[in-house]
Motif scaffolding. Structure first.
Motif, PDB file in Angstrom:
ATOM      1  N   GLY A 111      -0.982  -7.976   9.350  1.00 44.40           N
ATOM      2  CA  GLY A 111      -0.965  -8.717   7.873  1.00 44.40           C
ATOM      3  C   GLY A 111      -1.666  -8.358   6.831  1.00 44.40           C
ATOM      4  N   THR A 115       1.448  -1.345   7.502  1.00 43.11           N
ATOM      5  CA  THR A 115       2.540  -0.702   7.483  1.00 43.11           C
ATOM      6  C   THR A 115       3.081  -0.100   6.241  1.00 43.11           C
ATOM      7  OG1 THR A 115       2.968  -2.002   9.527  1.00 43.11           O
ATOM      8  CG2 THR A 115       4.706  -0.613   8.455  1.00 43.11           C
ATOM      9  N   THR A 116       3.106  -1.466   5.246  1.00 48.51           N
ATOM     10  CA  THR A 116       3.343  -1.171   3.928  1.00 48.51           C
ATOM     11  C   THR A 116       2.434   0.009   3.225  1.00 48.51           C
ATOM     12  OG1 THR A 116       3.792  -3.589   3.655  1.00 48.51           O
ATOM     13  CG2 THR A 116       3.852  -2.279   1.446  1.00 48.51           C
ATOM     14  N   GLU A 287       3.737  -4.846  -3.929  1.00 47.80           N
ATOM     15  CA  GLU A 287       4.564  -4.679  -2.695  1.00 47.80           C
ATOM     16  C   GLU A 287       5.354  -3.388  -2.722  1.00 47.80           C
ATOM     17  OE1 GLU A 287       5.587  -8.283  -0.542  1.00 47.80           O
ATOM     18  OE2 GLU A 287       5.760  -9.065  -2.537  1.00 47.80           O
TER      19      GLU A 287
END
Ligand code: GDP
Length: 306
Positions: A111, A115-116, A287
């Motif tokens: 979280g 990965t992002t 994001e």
């Protein structure tokens, strides 16, 4: 330049929640004990932590004395200087390409944005003409593997992934593949299950050892991704992962829209007290792919108090 302005605006906008309480302190007309008390509370509210708050107040008072400042607005400018000086040692650019491949191990609790961030970092490196290979060393979570696969596709880079395999073995294979294919950078995404912290740290240490075996040297970078929006909790993670793994750098995510951006000051103080300082290579301000930015102490300090 327009792009740079837009992310700075984003950071400024994002840090408003953190900074509004601090900026508020300087709207009065006098420099007195009440101002310093308010500033102390505001810094603590921003999650700077007790030690960094004390450090900044002490440094600020010295600057006020030295410059004989008389207006709160001047004190605000001096605080920006003090924060900049505290954060400056965190600035460092991530260097790749000195060894082929440069192996980057990335850790972080689920979280945090790991990965992002790897997806964004891959784009950043690909833009700099680096050939990247991704290793999906979080073999336990199918979703993590798939998500990394999406980023690999999006960036058109190779990925080494194996359902349910041994994380260290997958990493070893990836490093060998990176060598064989002449890649410049191998980035290993690792698991982040905090519920089984002891087991997790053991797994991460094993991955680190295996990279060392494959490369005849320790991983070039052991990075931790932390969620800046978790404030002091992020600092606790930094300490725990550093103790277990020995970190070479940090990436602090979610600084767009946090009330806890003061944690950077706490991290800076921790880094300073460590034998070798741990830099913040990048910060995450959103994001999207382009929302990974190099860290600038002065820009951060300005954004915080704007
Ligand atoms: P992981 O479990 O650590 O791999 O985390 P993910 O990469 O899946 O990210 C968790 C969530 O955080 C996702 O919804 C991401 O889009 C989001 N995220 C990651 N970095 C940032 C950031 O810098 N800002 C914002 N606002 N969201 C982020």
């Amino acid at each position: 330049e327009p792009e740079r302005r837009s992310w700075l605006d984003k950071l400024r906008q994002g840090l408003k929640k953190t900074g509004s309480g601090i900026a508020q302190v300087f709207t009065g007309t006098r420099i007195d004990d009440a101002l310093y008390e308010e500033l102390e509370s505001a810094l603590l509210m921003a999650d700077a932590g007790v030690a960094a708050t004390e450090h900044l107040l002490h440094d600020l008072k010295r600057r006020v004395k030295e410059t004989k400042a008389t207006e709160p607005a001047q004190v605000k400018a001096l605080l920006i200087d003090a924060i900049t000086e505290l954060l400056a040692p965190l600035e460092k650019s991530l260097e790749v390409g000195h060894t082929t491949p440069t192996v980057i191990m990335v850790a972080g609790v689920n979280g945090a944005g790991k990965t992002t961030t790897i997806g964004k970092l891959t784009r950043h490196l690909a833009d700099a003409r680096q050939r990247v290979l991704l290793a999906a060393a979080d073999t336990f979570r199918a979703a993590a593997r798939e998500q990394l696969g999406v980023w690999a596709d999006r960036n058109q880079v190779d990925i080494v992934s194996q359902e349910g395999g041994d994380p260290a073995a997958v990493t070893f294979d990836a490093v060998q593949a990176g060598k064989a294919r002449g890649c410049d950078v191998v980035i290993a995404d690792t698991a982040g299950r905090l519920a089984t912290q002891l087991h997790l740290m053991e797994e991460l240490r094993k991955i680190k050892r295996v990279i060392g075996k494959a490369m005849d040297t320790a991983p070039h970078e052991v990075l931790l991704v932390v969620d800046g929006n978790t404030g002091q909790n992020a600092l606790a993670q930094v300490k725990a992962f550093d103790e277990a793994l020995g970190l070479t750098g940090l990436i602090v995510t979610k600084l767009d829209g946090t009330a806890k951006g003061g944690v950077l000051a706490a991290i800076a103080l921790w880094s300073r007290q460590r034998q070798a300082p741990v830099p913040v290579y990048f910060i995450g301000v959103g994001e999207k792919l382009e929302d990974l930015q190099t860290f600038s102490a002065r820009e951060f300090a300005h954004a915080l108090l704007s």
